[in-house]
Design a protein around this motif. Sequence first.
Motif, PDB file in Angstrom:
ATOM      1  N   PRO A 147       0.796  -1.233   0.000  1.00  0.00           N
ATOM      2  CA  PRO A 147       0.000   0.000   0.000  1.00  0.00           C
ATOM      3  C   PRO A 147       0.824   1.277   0.000  1.00  0.00           C
ATOM      4  CG  PRO A 147      -0.113  -1.113   2.124  1.00  0.00           C
ATOM      5  CD  PRO A 147       0.493  -2.077   1.163  1.00  0.00           C
ATOM      6  N   ASP A 148       2.065   1.226   0.466  1.00  0.00           N
ATOM      7  CA  ASP A 148       2.880   2.432   0.584  1.00  0.00           C
ATOM      8  C   ASP A 148       3.782   2.657  -0.619  1.00  0.00           C
ATOM      9  OD1 ASP A 148       3.328   4.668   2.137  1.00  0.00           O
ATOM     10  OD2 ASP A 148       5.047   3.818   3.193  1.00  0.00           O
ATOM     11  N   GLU A 156       4.567   3.956  -4.258  1.00  0.00           N
ATOM     12  CA  GLU A 156       4.080   4.935  -5.237  1.00  0.00           C
ATOM     13  C   GLU A 156       5.073   5.055  -6.387  1.00  0.00           C
ATOM     14  OE1 GLU A 156       2.151   8.586  -3.663  1.00  0.00           O
ATOM     15  OE2 GLU A 156       2.982   7.953  -1.723  1.00  0.00           O
ATOM     16  N   THR A 185      -0.998  -6.381   0.823  1.00  0.00           N
ATOM     17  CA  THR A 185      -1.900  -5.308   0.473  1.00  0.00           C
ATOM     18  C   THR A 185      -2.514  -4.752   1.741  1.00  0.00           C
ATOM     19  OG1 THR A 185      -3.842  -4.740  -0.865  1.00  0.00           O
ATOM     20  CG2 THR A 185      -3.846  -6.910   0.180  1.00  0.00           C
ATOM     21  N   LEU A 191      -3.645  -0.939   3.891  1.00  0.00           N
ATOM     22  CA  LEU A 191      -3.591   0.523   3.975  1.00  0.00           C
ATOM     23  C   LEU A 191      -2.485   0.950   4.917  1.00  0.00           C
ATOM     24  CD1 LEU A 191      -7.429   1.289   4.326  1.00  0.00           C
ATOM     25  CD2 LEU A 191      -6.044   1.379   2.237  1.00  0.00           C
ATOM     26  N   MET A 212      -5.914   9.723   0.423  1.00  0.00           N
ATOM     27  CA  MET A 212      -5.359   8.385   0.228  1.00  0.00           C
ATOM     28  C   MET A 212      -6.362   7.433  -0.426  1.00  0.00           C
ATOM     29  SD  MET A 212      -2.493   9.244   1.356  1.00  0.00           S
ATOM     30  CE  MET A 212      -1.498   7.758   1.446  1.00  0.00           C
ATOM     31  N   GLN A 239      -4.987   4.533  -2.285  1.00  0.00           N
ATOM     32  CA  GLN A 239      -4.622   3.339  -1.523  1.00  0.00           C
ATOM     33  C   GLN A 239      -5.832   2.449  -1.301  1.00  0.00           C
ATOM     34  OE1 GLN A 239      -2.676   3.404   2.245  1.00  0.00           O
ATOM     35  NE2 GLN A 239      -0.788   4.287   1.452  1.00  0.00           N
ATOM     36  N   ARG A 256      -6.688   0.640  -4.467  1.00  0.00           N
ATOM     37  CA  ARG A 256      -5.719  -0.442  -4.703  1.00  0.00           C
ATOM     38  C   ARG A 256      -6.047  -1.647  -3.827  1.00  0.00           C
ATOM     39  NH1 ARG A 256       0.557   0.874  -3.851  1.00  0.00           N
ATOM     40  NH2 ARG A 256       0.248   2.044  -5.787  1.00  0.00           N
TER      41      ARG A 256
END
Length: 267
Positions: free
Chosen positions: A64-65, A67, A92, A94, A107, A110, A113
């Motif tokens: 999740p982190d 980018e 996966t 948050l 967010m 996130q 995703r």
Amino acid sequence: MFVDSHCHLSYPGLHERLDSIRAEMAANRVDAALCICTTLEEFDTVHALAAAHDNFWCSVGVHPDTEGLAEPDLQTLLALARRERVVAIGETGLDYYRLNGRSVADMEWQRERFRVHIRAARETGLPLVIHTRSASEDTLAVLAEEGAGQVRGVFHCFTETRAVARAALDLGFHISFSGILTFRNAEELREVAHEVPLERCLIETDSPYLAPAPHRGKTNTPAWVPLVAAKLAELKGLPLETVAAATTRNFEQLFGVRVAADAHPSA
């Protein structure tokens, strides 16, 4: 005897010394490991670890982190999940720990995703490997919205409260404990671990991170997962062998694999 349910052996510092890591695993009776994927770019490397060794399995997912790298879509996750020795979707979830000036509302990418990964788990029947940091309320909410009752999985490297643990257990998820369980300032987590039923517990290293005491600060490896098991056994007042057998059995049942009783990792 022991299984590391979450490690990153594709990472620098571990991948290039895989032979010695596997020898250390054998010396410490660590019979198997789940190699975790955090980006689509690293999937081929992670998958190759599982394909090359009969006591490794792997996951497919995007942390999740992460980018600025390839964004997972449902069809990509489904295609990669069909590969041999892929047994989980994730990691996966948050992570709101580093908002970098953004709000939680910002967010949404996130959360979307995460939804894609949950849908992949629903379609494949594979369990989710969930990461949640400073975001447990939304993690549980998204799971509920996406039909958590139709998926299973594990909250990995658990550091949350009793209430979050109960909610995860109520959803049918397992809870995995890492080397944090051995840290001096982790008394609240130890209280949670004491309460989680053994039949829902897993153990992990999250290598190369979070080396357990007395190795804290060093590069972690799967060979040290018995130290996590030992702390869990102490908290539950059980023999180490009981915790080792139970967490291995839980791993097998959750991920649909069989860990050979006489497995001995080798290069």
